[in-house]
Design an enzyme around this catalytic site. Structure first.
Site, PDB file in Angstrom:
ATOM      1  N   GLU A  88       2.361  40.551  14.916  1.00  0.00           N
ATOM      2  CA  GLU A  88       2.198  41.876  15.493  1.00  0.00           C
ATOM      3  C   GLU A  88       2.899  42.911  14.604  1.00  0.00           C
ATOM      4  O   GLU A  88       4.075  42.768  14.298  1.00  0.00           O
ATOM      5  CB  GLU A  88       2.828  41.851  16.890  1.00  0.00           C
ATOM      6  CG  GLU A  88       3.032  43.193  17.510  1.00  0.00           C
ATOM      7  CD  GLU A  88       3.982  43.115  18.719  1.00  0.00           C
ATOM      8  OE1 GLU A  88       4.463  42.009  19.051  1.00  0.00           O
ATOM      9  OE2 GLU A  88       4.245  44.160  19.306  1.00  0.00           O
ATOM     10  N   ASP A 119       6.496  40.239  19.512  1.00  0.00           N
ATOM     11  CA  ASP A 119       7.813  40.647  19.982  1.00  0.00           C
ATOM     12  C   ASP A 119       8.018  40.181  21.415  1.00  0.00           C
ATOM     13  O   ASP A 119       7.065  40.035  22.174  1.00  0.00           O
ATOM     14  CB  ASP A 119       7.932  42.180  19.957  1.00  0.00           C
ATOM     15  CG  ASP A 119       8.108  42.700  18.539  1.00  0.00           C
ATOM     16  OD1 ASP A 119       8.422  41.874  17.659  1.00  0.00           O
ATOM     17  OD2 ASP A 119       7.921  43.910  18.330  1.00  0.00           O
ATOM     18  N   ASP A 164       8.800  41.650  24.050  1.00  0.00           N
ATOM     19  CA  ASP A 164       8.871  42.784  24.972  1.00  0.00           C
ATOM     20  C   ASP A 164       7.501  42.977  25.626  1.00  0.00           C
ATOM     21  O   ASP A 164       6.586  42.186  25.410  1.00  0.00           O
ATOM     22  CB  ASP A 164       9.332  44.053  24.248  1.00  0.00           C
ATOM     23  CG  ASP A 164       8.364  44.449  23.135  1.00  0.00           C
ATOM     24  OD1 ASP A 164       7.259  43.876  23.070  1.00  0.00           O
ATOM     25  OD2 ASP A 164       8.726  45.325  22.321  1.00  0.00           O
ATOM     26  N   ASP A 177       5.099  45.179  25.194  1.00  0.00           N
ATOM     27  CA  ASP A 177       3.961  45.373  24.296  1.00  0.00           C
ATOM     28  C   ASP A 177       3.571  44.070  23.599  1.00  0.00           C
ATOM     29  O   ASP A 177       2.390  43.776  23.426  1.00  0.00           O
ATOM     30  CB  ASP A 177       4.279  46.458  23.259  1.00  0.00           C
ATOM     31  CG  ASP A 177       4.366  47.830  23.920  1.00  0.00           C
ATOM     32  OD1 ASP A 177       3.661  48.035  24.934  1.00  0.00           O
ATOM     33  OD2 ASP A 177       5.149  48.671  23.453  1.00  0.00           O
TER      34      ASP A 177
END
Ligand code: TTJ
Length: 700
Positions: free
Chosen positions: A486, A559, A561, A563
């Site tokens: 990503e 990641d 998180d 997103d």
């Protein structure tokens, strides 16, 4: 589907005609015979205890649930036959499970050998076919293991029958029949205890069993949610049947009542997600067919009755949901009934619905104006059920209906029902909307294919045909891997830290399309999806050939998180929809990057969540302030990334399976639904609604 939450009283139902049991023996019994049969019975049940897996699939929670389904489904059979109207299911604090119905009651008359049908049902393997369940048995196929299997795997089982003005009881203690005396002592015997007088017209069967803790794993546990699901499905299949479920294991629990008067239509409504295009169309038909069956060694032809029930609607999405049943048994692999239904849909949609669609005229020149089953079934939610005596099942797991004659019956029924709906039974505006949807599906598919062909041709002309941003590896095959990374910040370190011999890196820059709701055309036009499909090089959809995959492992690196979770869900959804064999073959992984890093004696130490950071801190004596928190992969340096996510010896990967794919699709939908609304609520909603998103890892 109405679910009320109040205690209910059991109602009596008038007894229907008794069916004579066919098990009479002309042989005189003697005590010798009796002892002999008793030994045989216990040997039979012991066989079950030796190999529980063969009968109930295992000794964990799944096996435990099997026992519960077996007992519940016996009551369901009685209800499906029209003899019972309500079933009570109770989970007791002591770990026992109780099921009661208000059906005719298992027969209590003595047979020549002194045993009752009631005893036989719980002691003879596969006795179910003759008693609790007839030709229409719900407890058929793979699931129907028989009530005796439940007894075999229980330390105690108490059964009571209300019949002929009395409640009769038989207890099985460690599988042996008998009753408790008033002294509290257990007396082995085949004689039923006459417990109490009841109104003459009251009847029913009650079973309470204590699963044997010696057999089941200590972690095995009955999930009330699974009971609810099973019970709800049963209610959809037997319209009007009331099931009261009471989980008494927790404090302050209340009974829950399930009833679905609308039957299959309620089921389809329950399965429909999002905006609808049509109302629910219901079709009901009754027919007969001839079947050749062996009777006493000779093949003879019998005439079978068959009822067909269908409920179907289209919604705006692109997913297809077709559930099917034979009697009350789910046929998850479809079979002749589903084949007949699908063939009729194709025929009618092409000949009655889209035949004159103007938009398709242009495609007709190349013969591309016909809708495929996929085009027609985009957004279809349907339930197909047939009721036939003694259905034939086939396939490895016996979850597919084999009876050949059913195909044509369902075909004719569906054809006339669907044609009637188009010709005026349905609202004009809905018929037009469906025509438009199917027409658009045809156009999109043809356009997508042309584009794909053009791209393939173009790709062949360039040097490698691979996406520009792919940093490929030198050696391909089962030991190579594709890391999907990503964002740009992590792509650099990933490229530097990898083993370029076998590891390729594909950075994602733009938005990944949500393949769960996008059309094929939208997927193909999405740059990120296209790059992934091209890099893997094995095609997509029906043409996907897992043997052609250029990599042995596909690793998603996102990641930790919200997103990152979103992107991971979108990637998984894309794979689930367009490259599913990768998931089935276990070739898809998600990397688990650490959240924290610190140094101990000059060596890096990583923690993957708060709890781990705490334990490690205590162990090595490093205070919290000395830890670095990674906000994203991009914050790691090359060495950190190499050690935690690239090096096979030290990284942690999680293999993704089909359930993860399904869950990702659900999560991606949630992300979509909530995009744009208040950010804080949105995050909370997403997090608490998806098991795929590790709540601890989220940075909120
Ligand atoms: C069989 O044919 C004669 C009339 O009764 C039929 C019968 O056995 N019905 C029946 C069985 N109703 N309910 C059951 C049953 C219910 C539970 C909860 C558990 C078991 C093993 C059977």
């Amino acid at each position: 589907m109405a679910t009320a939450r109040k205690a209910t009283e059991k109602k009596a139902v008038s007894t229907a005609k008794k069916k004579p049991t066919k098990r009479s023996s002309t042989r005189k019994s003697s005590s010798n015979d009796y002892d002999q049969s008793k030994i045989q019975v216990l040997e039979g049940l012991d066989a079950v205890r030796k190999r529980p897996g063969m009968y109930i699939g295992g000794t964990g929670s799944e096996g435990l649930h099997h026992l519960v389904w077996e007992i519940i489904d016996n009551g369901v059979d009685e209800a499906a036959g029209g003899f019972a109207s309500s079933i009570d299911v109770t989970l007791h604090k002591d770990g026992s499970i109780e099921v009661a119905d208000d059906g005719r009651g298992i027969p209590i008359g003595k047979k020549p050998d002194g045993r009752t049908a009631l005893e036989v049902v719980f002691t003879e393997l596969h006795a179910g076919g003759k008693f609790g369940s007839g030709a229409y048995s719900a407890s058929g196929g793979l699931h129907g293991v028989g009530a005796s299997v439940v007894n075999a795997l229980s330390s105690k089982l108490v059964t009571e029958v209300d019949r002929d003005g009395f409640t009769w009881r038989l207890v099985f203690l460690e599988r042996e029949p008998g009753n408790y005396l008033s002294s509290g002592k257990f007396k082995p015997s085949s004689k039923l205890a006459k417990v109490k007088k009841i109104p003459k017209n009251r009847s029913g069967t009650r079973v309470r069993f204590w699963p044997d803790l010696d057999v089941f794993d200590s972690e095995a546990h009955i999930e009330s949610e699974q009971i609810r699901e099973h019970v709800a499905r049963v209610c959809f299949l037997v319209p009007g049947l009331k099931v009261v479920f009471h989980d008494k294991r927790g404090k302050g629990s209340k009974p829950e009542t399930f009833v679905a008067n609308g039957g299959l239509a309620d089921y389809v409504d329950h399965l429909s997600i999002g905006e609808t295009i049509t109302d629910i169309v219901t079709i009901h038909d009754e027919a007969t067919f001839e079947e050749k069956v062996p009777v006493d060694g000779k093949v003879s032809t019998v005439t079978r009755p068959c009822t067909i029930d269908i409920a179907a609607r289209w919604v705006k999405g692109f997913d297809t949901t077709v559930v099917s049943f034979v009697n009350t048994i789910p046929t998850s692999d479809g079979g002749t009934h589903v084949a007949g239904f699908e063939r009729a849909l194709s025929r009618v949609a092409n000949e009655e619905l889209i035949a004159d669609a103007k938009k398709l005229k242009k495609l007709a020149k190349h013969g591309d104006d016909r809708a495929t089953p996929n085009d027609i079934q985009e957004g279809l939610v349907a339930a197909v059920k047939v009721t036939v005596p003694e259905p034939q099942f086939k396939g490895q797991t016996k979850q597919e209906l084999g009876t050949p004659a059913i195909r044509n019956l369902v075909y004719e029924t569906t054809k006339s029902g669907f044609t009637d709906w188009i010709a005026g039974g349905g609202k004009k505006i809905q018929v037009n909307a469906l025509r438009e949807k199917i027409t658009q599906a045809v156009i999109n598919r043809v356009a997508a294919k042309q584009q794909l062909d053009a791209r393939r041709k173009a790709a062949n002309l360039t040097s490698t045909g691979m996406p520009d941003k792919l940093a490929d590896c030198r050696i391909h095959g089962p030991d190579s891997e594709l890391l999907i990374v990503e964002g740009n910040s992590a792509a650099g370190p990933a490229k530097q830290g990898r083993d370029a011999e076998t590891m390729a890196v594909l950075p994602l820059r733009g938005k990944v399309v949500n393949a769960g709701k996008a059309s094929l055309k939208q997927v193909i036009e999405n740059t990120e999806a296209q790059a992934l499909i091209t890099a893997i090089g094995a095609g997509s959809g029906r043409d996907f050939d897992v043997g052609q995959s250029r990599y042995g492992r596909i690793i998603i690196l996102c990641d930790a998180d919200v997103d990152g979770s979103h992107i991971r869900c979108l990637l998984l959804t894309l794979i689930y929809h367009h490259m599913r064999p990768l998931l089935e073959a276990g070739m898809v992984y998600a990397a688990q990057p650490p959240l924290f890093a610190t140094k101990h004696k000059g060596e890096p130490v990583y923690a993957y969540d708060d709890a781990e950071r705490e334990t490690i801190s205590e162990r090595i004596g490093v205070p919290f302030e000395k830890w670095k928190r990674f906000k994203g992969l991009g914050e790691m340096n090359v060495d950190e990334l190499a050690e935690t996510t690239l090096n096979p010896a030290t990284r942690i990967l999680k293999r993704m399976n089909m359930d993860d794919g399904k869950e990702a699709q659900r999560a991606a939908k949630l992300f979509d639904v909530l995009m744009g609304s208040d950010v804080a609520t949105r995050k909370e909603y997403i997090v608490s609604n998806s098991s795929l998103i590790d709540q601890e890892l989220l940075d909120i």
